[in-house]
Design a protein around this motif. Sequence first.
Motif, PDB file in Angstrom:
ATOM      1  N   VAL A   1       0.741  -1.182   0.048  1.00  0.00           N
ATOM      2  CA  VAL A   1      -0.112  -0.182   0.123  1.00  0.00           C
ATOM      3  C   VAL A   1       0.894   1.134  -0.041  1.00  0.00           C
ATOM      4  O   VAL A   1       1.668   1.543   1.045  1.00  0.00           O
ATOM      5  CB  VAL A   1      -1.001  -0.104   1.336  1.00  0.00           C
ATOM      6  CG1 VAL A   1      -1.618   1.279   1.271  1.00  0.00           C
ATOM      7  CG2 VAL A   1      -1.896  -1.198   1.052  1.00  0.00           C
ATOM      8  N   LEU A   2       0.763   2.080  -0.970  1.00  0.00           N
ATOM      9  CA  LEU A   2       1.817   3.187  -1.234  1.00  0.00           C
ATOM     10  C   LEU A   2       0.959   4.307  -0.714  1.00  0.00           C
ATOM     11  O   LEU A   2      -0.404   4.629  -0.933  1.00  0.00           O
ATOM     12  CB  LEU A   2       2.055   3.652  -2.560  1.00  0.00           C
ATOM     13  CG  LEU A   2       2.884   2.456  -3.119  1.00  0.00           C
ATOM     14  CD1 LEU A   2       3.190   2.731  -4.770  1.00  0.00           C
ATOM     15  CD2 LEU A   2       4.473   2.626  -2.613  1.00  0.00           C
ATOM     16  N   HIS A   3       1.504   5.322  -0.044  1.00  0.00           N
ATOM     17  CA  HIS A   3       1.147   6.598   0.244  1.00  0.00           C
ATOM     18  C   HIS A   3       1.093   7.681  -0.658  1.00  0.00           C
ATOM     19  O   HIS A   3       1.738   8.651  -0.599  1.00  0.00           O
ATOM     20  CB  HIS A   3       1.650   7.079   1.745  1.00  0.00           C
ATOM     21  CG  HIS A   3       1.277   6.215   2.979  1.00  0.00           C
ATOM     22  ND1 HIS A   3       0.959   6.704   3.944  1.00  0.00           N
ATOM     23  CD2 HIS A   3       0.735   4.895   3.052  1.00  0.00           C
ATOM     24  CE1 HIS A   3       0.738   5.612   4.992  1.00  0.00           C
ATOM     25  NE2 HIS A   3       0.742   4.713   4.181  1.00  0.00           N
ATOM     26  N   ARG A   4       0.433   7.376  -1.853  1.00  0.00           N
ATOM     27  CA  ARG A   4       0.755   8.339  -2.857  1.00  0.00           C
ATOM     28  C   ARG A   4      -0.553   8.106  -3.817  1.00  0.00           C
ATOM     29  O   ARG A   4      -1.072   6.720  -4.063  1.00  0.00           O
ATOM     30  CB  ARG A   4       1.852   8.083  -3.560  1.00  0.00           C
ATOM     31  CG  ARG A   4       2.014   8.957  -4.828  1.00  0.00           C
ATOM     32  CD  ARG A   4       3.455   9.037  -5.488  1.00  0.00           C
ATOM     33  NE  ARG A   4       3.668   9.842  -6.396  1.00  0.00           N
ATOM     34  CZ  ARG A   4       5.033  10.250  -7.052  1.00  0.00           C
ATOM     35  NH1 ARG A   4       5.746   9.115  -6.901  1.00  0.00           N
ATOM     36  NH2 ARG A   4       5.038  11.231  -7.960  1.00  0.00           N
TER      37      ARG A   4
ATOM     38  N   ALA B   1      -3.400   7.055  -6.569  1.00  0.00           N
ATOM     39  CA  ALA B   1      -2.999   6.079  -7.849  1.00  0.00           C
ATOM     40  C   ALA B   1      -2.552   6.512  -9.163  1.00  0.00           C
ATOM     41  O   ALA B   1      -2.077   6.180  -9.871  1.00  0.00           O
ATOM     42  CB  ALA B   1      -4.191   4.956  -7.944  1.00  0.00           C
ATOM     43  N   GLU B   2      -3.189   7.664  -9.370  1.00  0.00           N
ATOM     44  CA  GLU B   2      -3.185   8.299 -10.566  1.00  0.00           C
ATOM     45  C   GLU B   2      -1.644   8.787 -10.995  1.00  0.00           C
ATOM     46  O   GLU B   2      -1.208   8.757 -11.945  1.00  0.00           O
ATOM     47  CB  GLU B   2      -3.865   9.588 -11.121  1.00  0.00           C
ATOM     48  CG  GLU B   2      -3.898  10.838 -10.015  1.00  0.00           C
ATOM     49  CD  GLU B   2      -5.025  10.328  -8.916  1.00  0.00           C
ATOM     50  OE1 GLU B   2      -5.228   9.443  -8.804  1.00  0.00           O
ATOM     51  OE2 GLU B   2      -5.163  11.438  -8.301  1.00  0.00           O
ATOM     52  N   GLU B   3      -0.887   9.139  -9.880  1.00  0.00           N
ATOM     53  CA  GLU B   3       0.114   9.590  -9.897  1.00  0.00           C
ATOM     54  C   GLU B   3       1.474   8.188 -10.070  1.00  0.00           C
ATOM     55  O   GLU B   3       2.307   8.446 -10.713  1.00  0.00           O
ATOM     56  CB  GLU B   3       0.824  10.289  -8.462  1.00  0.00           C
ATOM     57  CG  GLU B   3       0.188  11.776  -8.410  1.00  0.00           C
ATOM     58  CD  GLU B   3       0.419  12.271  -7.357  1.00  0.00           C
ATOM     59  OE1 GLU B   3      -0.181  13.590  -7.023  1.00  0.00           O
ATOM     60  OE2 GLU B   3       1.559  12.189  -6.581  1.00  0.00           O
TER      61      GLU B   3
ATOM     62  N   LEU C   1      -0.110  -3.491 -11.488  1.00  0.00           N
ATOM     63  CA  LEU C   1      -1.287  -3.155 -11.380  1.00  0.00           C
ATOM     64  C   LEU C   1      -1.634  -2.377  -9.961  1.00  0.00           C
ATOM     65  O   LEU C   1      -0.876  -2.339  -8.980  1.00  0.00           O
ATOM     66  CB  LEU C   1      -2.566  -4.457 -10.778  1.00  0.00           C
ATOM     67  CG  LEU C   1      -2.196  -5.611 -11.870  1.00  0.00           C
ATOM     68  CD1 LEU C   1      -3.195  -6.921 -11.587  1.00  0.00           C
ATOM     69  CD2 LEU C   1      -2.947  -4.902 -13.416  1.00  0.00           C
ATOM     70  N   VAL C   2      -2.324  -1.379 -10.253  1.00  0.00           N
ATOM     71  CA  VAL C   2      -2.490  -0.114  -9.261  1.00  0.00           C
ATOM     72  C   VAL C   2      -3.761   0.013  -9.108  1.00  0.00           C
ATOM     73  O   VAL C   2      -4.760  -0.231 -10.066  1.00  0.00           O
ATOM     74  CB  VAL C   2      -1.730   1.134  -9.413  1.00  0.00           C
ATOM     75  CG1 VAL C   2      -2.233   1.668 -10.902  1.00  0.00           C
ATOM     76  CG2 VAL C   2      -1.869   2.134  -8.338  1.00  0.00           C
ATOM     77  N   GLU C   3      -4.406   0.211  -7.844  1.00  0.00           N
ATOM     78  CA  GLU C   3      -5.990   0.203  -7.377  1.00  0.00           C
ATOM     79  C   GLU C   3      -5.844   1.336  -6.551  1.00  0.00           C
ATOM     80  O   GLU C   3      -5.465   1.275  -5.174  1.00  0.00           O
ATOM     81  CB  GLU C   3      -6.228  -0.948  -6.963  1.00  0.00           C
ATOM     82  CG  GLU C   3      -7.835  -0.941  -6.481  1.00  0.00           C
ATOM     83  CD  GLU C   3      -8.303  -2.334  -5.765  1.00  0.00           C
ATOM     84  OE1 GLU C   3      -7.640  -3.175  -5.723  1.00  0.00           O
ATOM     85  OE2 GLU C   3      -9.432  -2.298  -5.432  1.00  0.00           O
ATOM     86  N   PRO C   4      -6.948   2.356  -6.734  1.00  0.00           N
ATOM     87  CA  PRO C   4      -6.970   3.543  -5.837  1.00  0.00           C
ATOM     88  C   PRO C   4      -7.635   2.909  -4.385  1.00  0.00           C
ATOM     89  O   PRO C   4      -8.722   2.313  -4.593  1.00  0.00           O
ATOM     90  CB  PRO C   4      -7.855   4.635  -6.504  1.00  0.00           C
ATOM     91  CG  PRO C   4      -8.388   3.580  -7.573  1.00  0.00           C
ATOM     92  CD  PRO C   4      -7.583   2.590  -7.779  1.00  0.00           C
ATOM     93  N   LEU C   5      -7.233   3.419  -3.137  1.00  0.00           N
ATOM     94  CA  LEU C   5      -7.669   3.012  -1.813  1.00  0.00           C
ATOM     95  C   LEU C   5      -8.633   4.254  -1.294  1.00  0.00           C
ATOM     96  O   LEU C   5      -9.936   4.045  -1.041  1.00  0.00           O
ATOM     97  CB  LEU C   5      -6.854   2.662  -1.000  1.00  0.00           C
ATOM     98  CG  LEU C   5      -6.130   1.347  -1.283  1.00  0.00           C
ATOM     99  CD1 LEU C   5      -5.077   0.760  -0.204  1.00  0.00           C
ATOM    100  CD2 LEU C   5      -7.000   0.244  -1.491  1.00  0.00           C
ATOM    101  N   ASP C   6      -7.835   5.626  -1.391  1.00  0.00           N
ATOM    102  CA  ASP C   6      -8.536   6.742  -1.094  1.00  0.00           C
ATOM    103  C   ASP C   6      -7.988   7.820  -1.914  1.00  0.00           C
ATOM    104  O   ASP C   6      -6.900   7.390  -2.696  1.00  0.00           O
ATOM    105  CB  ASP C   6      -8.637   6.886   0.443  1.00  0.00           C
ATOM    106  CG  ASP C   6      -7.213   6.622   1.141  1.00  0.00           C
ATOM    107  OD1 ASP C   6      -6.281   7.181   0.380  1.00  0.00           O
ATOM    108  OD2 ASP C   6      -7.129   6.014   2.266  1.00  0.00           O
TER     109      ASP C   6
ATOM    110  N   LEU D   1      -0.484  -1.563  -4.841  1.00  0.00           N
ATOM    111  CA  LEU D   1       0.072  -1.861  -5.818  1.00  0.00           C
ATOM    112  C   LEU D   1       0.626  -3.346  -5.937  1.00  0.00           C
ATOM    113  O   LEU D   1       1.081  -3.609  -4.696  1.00  0.00           O
ATOM    114  CB  LEU D   1       1.430  -1.054  -5.886  1.00  0.00           C
ATOM    115  CG  LEU D   1       2.635  -1.351  -6.927  1.00  0.00           C
ATOM    116  CD1 LEU D   1       1.731  -1.001  -8.260  1.00  0.00           C
ATOM    117  CD2 LEU D   1       3.668  -0.295  -6.503  1.00  0.00           C
ATOM    118  N   LEU D   2       0.229  -3.930  -6.980  1.00  0.00           N
ATOM    119  CA  LEU D   2       0.814  -5.174  -7.199  1.00  0.00           C
ATOM    120  C   LEU D   2       1.856  -5.182  -8.396  1.00  0.00           C
ATOM    121  O   LEU D   2       1.618  -4.774  -9.433  1.00  0.00           O
ATOM    122  CB  LEU D   2      -0.579  -6.167  -7.610  1.00  0.00           C
ATOM    123  CG  LEU D   2      -1.503  -6.645  -6.761  1.00  0.00           C
ATOM    124  CD1 LEU D   2      -2.824  -7.067  -7.274  1.00  0.00           C
ATOM    125  CD2 LEU D   2      -1.012  -7.134  -5.468  1.00  0.00           C
TER     126      LEU D   2
END
Length: 335
Positions: A243-246, A248-250, A259-264, A270-271
């Motif tokens: 889980v990245l603190h950034r 998803a679009e960036e 694969l990247v999926e927005p959480l908030d 990130l997979l």
Amino acid sequence: MPKTSARLLSLLSLLQARRDWPGALLAERLDVSPRTVRRDVDRLRELGYPIAASKGPDGGYRLGAGSELPPLLFDDDQAVALTLALQLAGTSGAGLEEAAQRALHTIRQVLPARLRHRVDTVRVTAVPQPEARVRVERGVLVALSAAVHAREELRFDYLHPRREGPPRRVQPHHLITWGGRWYLVAWDLDRADWRTFRADRIAPRTPTGPRFAPREVPGGDVARFVTEKFRGAQGWPCRGEVVLHRPAEEVAEFLSDDLVEPLDEGRCRLLAGSWSWSGLAAAIARFGVDFEVVGPPELRAAVADLGRRCVAAIDQPPAASPPAADVPSRRAPKS
């Protein structure tokens, strides 16, 4: 309501976009009545456009094709898209540079002055990738595409530089490009398995074989299947989740097939994969933001080891720079 001339162009553009149009849907898209659509269709017929109509409550219109069809209509976006596509055709590896330039010149001549000026401003320099230096005969691409479209079995000689073998028998499913080269994705009848073949090594034999029922590539997605195929049957040997603190679009701007999926608003899942766990840990750290490792345990250990090495590197006193080596002078001796 738009003016008649503009409405006719919009109607013609819609008729070119799909095979059949219900009359009610055309009226809705043009924001006019069905009666106005019928009158506009009659005007286009007078201009030479063969438009067939079907009667009944579900009746509609279809733009026919033929030698009498007047020049096609391109809106602004279509003209720009076509211009870019023709300029990039030289990087396809299909030897279409000259044909693409001639096509671009022909289309430019029939465009209205306003669109011609806009097209002239769209200029790109297409630099082919090194792999694209391997050319594929246009006849081979046409033969492969025709077999894929017709769902007909294909026989061909595969001209592999290190080995020779009997003709291959396959069921062709997809013709794709990867890294500047063309590949055929097919079900190999003799090996009973999926295979990818470089198109520049294929010498098709005629005639083609019987028709076949299409199969679904493993996973149902040909792009993902080919990506994993070129990396090995199981994809990357090391895959993990964090889980990245950034946003998803960036993060997505720096990814290829991970694969990247927005959480908030400020975090994403990130997979990602790599050839080694240490390489995967370094790839995740390059984003320069806080993150949490979801798994697997091997990735946790690799991240901990990377952190230990980074701390050890800054705790060590700076090493003295080695003395510069004496370099003999290249100056010619004085006479």
